[in-house]
Design an enzyme around this catalytic site. Structure first.
Site, mmCIF file in Angstrom:
data_model
loop_
_atom_site.group_PDB
_atom_site.id
_atom_site.type_symbol
_atom_site.label_atom_id
_atom_site.label_comp_id
_atom_site.label_asym_id
_atom_site.label_seq_id
_atom_site.Cartn_x
_atom_site.Cartn_y
_atom_site.Cartn_z
ATOM 1 N N THR A 42 0.900 -1.159 0.189
ATOM 2 C CA THR A 42 0.629 0.010 -0.067
ATOM 3 C C THR A 42 0.808 0.822 0.121
ATOM 4 O O THR A 42 2.258 1.178 0.769
ATOM 5 C CB THR A 42 -1.361 -0.018 1.398
ATOM 6 O OG1 THR A 42 -0.330 -0.379 2.690
ATOM 7 C CG2 THR A 42 -1.886 -0.832 1.143
ATOM 8 N N GLU A 272 -9.156 3.321 13.131
ATOM 9 C CA GLU A 272 -10.191 4.114 12.479
ATOM 10 C C GLU A 272 -11.017 5.047 12.726
ATOM 11 O O GLU A 272 -11.943 4.698 13.523
ATOM 12 C CB GLU A 272 -10.867 3.229 11.254
ATOM 13 C CG GLU A 272 -9.354 2.622 10.537
ATOM 14 C CD GLU A 272 -7.840 2.894 9.998
ATOM 15 O OE1 GLU A 272 -7.809 4.689 9.502
ATOM 16 O OE2 GLU A 272 -7.056 2.903 10.096
#
Length: 304
Positions: A42, A272
């Protein structure tokens, strides 16, 4: 059942961990054993989900998250966006700072044994959690614990790991204020000030704190624990994070609940953030197939 040489396996690695020499050796060892293991790294937010969707489209049998709880969250959320018959088996190579889910589930922290487990370990059918339209695998937290995650510098997390959260918490004891909320679920109704709210599919968060010590991944339920009150006492906080019960700790086990607050608050879903004033939090029973240790302490039923 272990993956076979013909099965496509996609390992999605967080960019910060891609140069880990132990991870590279583990990948080479798996390929030498005949595994068709492909790696994607990523670069920015959303890459892990995109790589997961690509893996599903290409018929991957297993998708492995290589990173921390946030990477696991993104990969699992992308898997759950597909119909259940399309969902690949999920694995985890923990490469984050706190690795709370891995610690709670008994997943090895070293890349080689973790990758072996992700490729050939027993498969457990486990629950996930959902907050509004967002997914969590391990835990949703609000209040003091969420603020710790937001306020702890990333450099400190990398240097000190879970201990960094404790340092941040000690510095903030004089400035913490309670949030007000109303929590409703089947047979449960509570309203008041809370300093910590934790909804656990897994057992620990915030760098090793056992906020929901009795939570299980395979019971179709979520464990709720609330530290109620306005004054944050170190001894009371210590009881909560050590998984102990106290008069100011409210507990319940429910399939779903709602949280309403008069002002916007932040929840933390596996690291998150999610902000709002109304949250519906629910268990998604049997949503994922996950390679976990046969002795996994987060399972009511043994696998193997």
């Amino acid at each position: 059942m272990a993956t076979t040489p013909g099965d496509l396996v996609r390992l999605i690695v967080h960019g910060k961990a891609a140069a880990d020499p132990e991870l590279r050796e583990a990948v080479l060892a798996a390929r030498n054993q005949g595994h068709r293991l492909e790696v994607r790294v990523t670069w920015e937010q959303g890459d892990a989900a995109r790589f997961t969707h690509e893996a599903v489209a290409e018929g991957a049998a297993t998708v492995i998250a290589g990173g921390g709880d946030g990477t696991l969250n993104e990969v699992a959320g992308a898997i759950l966006a597909h119909d259940i018959e399309q969902r690949p088996v999920l694995g985890l190579v923990p490469l984050g700072t706190a690795n709370d889910f891995a610690h709670g589930a008994g997943i090895p922290l070293a890349p080689l044994p973790a990758l072996r487990l992700a490729l050939a370990g027993p498969i457990a059918t486990v629950d996930a959690g959902r907050v509004n339209e967002r997914i969590f695998v391990n835990m949703a937290t609000g209040g003091f614990g969420t603020q710790l995650t937001v306020d702890t510098p990333s450099e400190q997390k990398e240097l000190l790991g879970g201990f960094a959260y404790l340092l941040t918490g000690l510095r903030r004891f004089t400035s913490i204020t309670a949030d007000y909320g109303k929590v409703v679920g089947p047979g449960f109704n509570w309203e008041g000030d809370f300093l910590v709210l934790a909804v656990g599919n897994g057992s620990q968060a915030g760098g090793g704190h056992l906020l929901c010590p009795q939570a299980r991944l395979d019971n179709g339920l979520l464990d709720l624990r609330i530290l109620a009150g306005e004054e944050l006492l170190p001894t009371l906080l210590e009881r909560l994070i050590d998984g102990e019960e106290a008069e100011s700790v409210v507990s319940a086990r429910v399939p779903w609940l709602t949280l309403e607050t008069p002002h916007p608050v932040h929840l933390n879903l596996d690291g998150e953030p999610l902000a709002g004033t109304h949250f519906r939090i629910e268990a998604l029973p049997g949503a994922l197939r996950f390679r976990l240790p046969g002795y996994c302490p987060l399972l009511d039923r043994a696998v193997g």
